[in-house]
Motif scaffolding. Sequence first.
Motif, PDB file in Angstrom:
ATOM      1  N   HIS A  43     -44.787  11.788  -7.910  1.00  0.00           N
ATOM      2  CA  HIS A  43     -45.475  10.540  -8.238  1.00  0.00           C
ATOM      3  C   HIS A  43     -45.643   9.646  -7.005  1.00  0.00           C
ATOM      4  O   HIS A  43     -44.931   9.812  -6.012  1.00  0.00           O
ATOM      5  CB  HIS A  43     -44.680   9.774  -9.304  1.00  0.00           C
ATOM      6  N   LEU A  44     -46.535   8.693  -7.120  1.00  0.00           N
ATOM      7  CA  LEU A  44     -46.725   7.706  -6.066  1.00  0.00           C
ATOM      8  C   LEU A  44     -45.411   6.984  -5.766  1.00  0.00           C
ATOM      9  O   LEU A  44     -45.096   6.720  -4.601  1.00  0.00           O
ATOM     10  CB  LEU A  44     -47.823   6.707  -6.470  1.00  0.00           C
ATOM     11  N   SER A  45     -44.613   6.723  -6.787  1.00  0.00           N
ATOM     12  CA  SER A  45     -43.311   6.071  -6.574  1.00  0.00           C
ATOM     13  C   SER A  45     -42.382   6.950  -5.733  1.00  0.00           C
ATOM     14  O   SER A  45     -41.582   6.433  -4.942  1.00  0.00           O
ATOM     15  CB  SER A  45     -42.658   5.712  -7.901  1.00  0.00           C
ATOM     16  N   ASP A  46     -42.485   8.283  -5.878  1.00  0.00           N
ATOM     17  CA  ASP A  46     -41.683   9.191  -5.049  1.00  0.00           C
ATOM     18  C   ASP A  46     -42.088   9.067  -3.583  1.00  0.00           C
ATOM     19  O   ASP A  46     -41.233   9.024  -2.689  1.00  0.00           O
ATOM     20  CB  ASP A  46     -41.860  10.649  -5.498  1.00  0.00           C
ATOM     21  N   ALA A  47     -43.389   9.038  -3.346  1.00  0.00           N
ATOM     22  CA  ALA A  47     -43.886   8.914  -1.971  1.00  0.00           C
ATOM     23  C   ALA A  47     -43.452   7.586  -1.362  1.00  0.00           C
ATOM     24  O   ALA A  47     -42.998   7.548  -0.212  1.00  0.00           O
ATOM     25  CB  ALA A  47     -45.409   9.048  -1.952  1.00  0.00           C
ATOM     26  N   ARG A  48     -43.587   6.520  -2.124  1.00  0.00           N
ATOM     27  CA  ARG A  48     -43.185   5.200  -1.605  1.00  0.00           C
ATOM     28  C   ARG A  48     -41.685   5.161  -1.314  1.00  0.00           C
ATOM     29  O   ARG A  48     -41.255   4.585  -0.303  1.00  0.00           O
ATOM     30  CB  ARG A  48     -43.585   4.121  -2.594  1.00  0.00           C
ATOM     31  N   ALA A  49     -40.882   5.752  -2.185  1.00  0.00           N
ATOM     32  CA  ALA A  49     -39.430   5.779  -1.969  1.00  0.00           C
ATOM     33  C   ALA A  49     -39.094   6.557  -0.702  1.00  0.00           C
ATOM     34  O   ALA A  49     -38.246   6.128   0.100  1.00  0.00           O
ATOM     35  CB  ALA A  49     -38.732   6.387  -3.183  1.00  0.00           C
ATOM     36  N   TRP A  50     -39.752   7.702  -0.488  1.00  0.00           N
ATOM     37  CA  TRP A  50     -39.491   8.481   0.729  1.00  0.00           C
ATOM     38  C   TRP A  50     -39.925   7.710   1.963  1.00  0.00           C
ATOM     39  O   TRP A  50     -39.196   7.657   2.956  1.00  0.00           O
ATOM     40  CB  TRP A  50     -40.204   9.838   0.662  1.00  0.00           C
ATOM     41  N   LEU A  51     -41.084   7.080   1.905  1.00  0.00           N
ATOM     42  CA  LEU A  51     -41.564   6.332   3.068  1.00  0.00           C
ATOM     43  C   LEU A  51     -40.621   5.193   3.434  1.00  0.00           C
ATOM     44  O   LEU A  51     -40.489   4.865   4.621  1.00  0.00           O
ATOM     45  CB  LEU A  51     -42.981   5.811   2.811  1.00  0.00           C
ATOM     46  N   ARG A  52     -39.933   4.605   2.462  1.00  0.00           N
ATOM     47  CA  ARG A  52     -38.967   3.543   2.769  1.00  0.00           C
ATOM     48  C   ARG A  52     -37.783   4.072   3.585  1.00  0.00           C
ATOM     49  O   ARG A  52     -37.100   3.300   4.254  1.00  0.00           O
ATOM     50  CB  ARG A  52     -38.476   2.862   1.494  1.00  0.00           C
ATOM     51  N   THR A  53     -37.538   5.378   3.563  1.00  0.00           N
ATOM     52  CA  THR A  53     -36.445   5.951   4.356  1.00  0.00           C
ATOM     53  C   THR A  53     -36.861   6.183   5.808  1.00  0.00           C
ATOM     54  O   THR A  53     -36.014   6.453   6.650  1.00  0.00           O
ATOM     55  CB  THR A  53     -35.944   7.289   3.772  1.00  0.00           C
ATOM     56  N   ARG A  54     -38.123   6.100   6.098  1.00  0.00           N
ATOM     57  CA  ARG A  54     -38.642   6.311   7.453  1.00  0.00           C
ATOM     58  C   ARG A  54     -38.679   4.960   8.155  1.00  0.00           C
ATOM     59  O   ARG A  54     -39.454   4.092   7.802  1.00  0.00           O
ATOM     60  CB  ARG A  54     -40.066   6.887   7.426  1.00  0.00           C
ATOM     61  N   ARG A  55     -37.814   4.779   9.122  1.00  0.00           N
ATOM     62  CA  ARG A  55     -37.732   3.502   9.813  1.00  0.00           C
ATOM     63  C   ARG A  55     -37.448   3.752  11.286  1.00  0.00           C
ATOM     64  O   ARG A  55     -36.942   4.814  11.655  1.00  0.00           O
ATOM     65  CB  ARG A  55     -36.671   2.620   9.178  1.00  0.00           C
ATOM     66  N   PRO A  56     -37.758   2.792  12.124  1.00  0.00           N
ATOM     67  CA  PRO A  56     -37.491   2.958  13.562  1.00  0.00           C
ATOM     68  C   PRO A  56     -36.004   3.187  13.822  1.00  0.00           C
ATOM     69  O   PRO A  56     -35.150   2.698  13.082  1.00  0.00           O
ATOM     70  CB  PRO A  56     -37.945   1.620  14.158  1.00  0.00           C
TER      71      PRO A  56
END
Length: 177
Positions: A43-56
């Motif tokens: 789901h879109l919520s899965d993608a958004r949750a994963w993207l929140r783990t990607r940080r500098p």
Amino acid sequence: MTTLATPRFLLRPPATGDAEPIARYLNDFAVAGNLARVPFPYHLSDARAWLRTRRPGLPLEETNFAIELPGTGFAGQVGFHRGSGGAVLGYWLGQPFWGQGIMTEAVIASLDWFFRASAANEVLSGVFAFNQASLAIQTKLGFTQTGRSTLLCLARNAEVEHIDTIITRAAWTGRLQ
């Protein structure tokens, strides 16, 4: 954050705007069913949750690259995560982009970067036993099989036979000589 240029596209840090294409391409069982850590449906919520783990500032072993095709945009991912034996290479490509050599080019660029940027002597990877296309990429690039195991495939909700592979720094740098 690192961006890499290949002859045909960019490998760049994943961005918030990638959520919709990530969800679209991973909500395809032909893609998700080849990956260990991706649920299905996706789901879109899965993608958004994963993207929140990607940080500098993430360690090299936690670096991911979005594959950005000119005129098309986001097409897939290539990157690394920490496994029990060290850095593990993982990758996926949206089905519309299969069979064009894109992933081979992306894996080459990401491994070149990883071995230049780290002191690691090897990178682990592998494929589910039925994923011959992904195994062909690894074989072509010099990965060797180290054995077989079973690995949970979230999309299939099952333990699946996995071909474990490795590439050493020496094999990677020696492939061009």
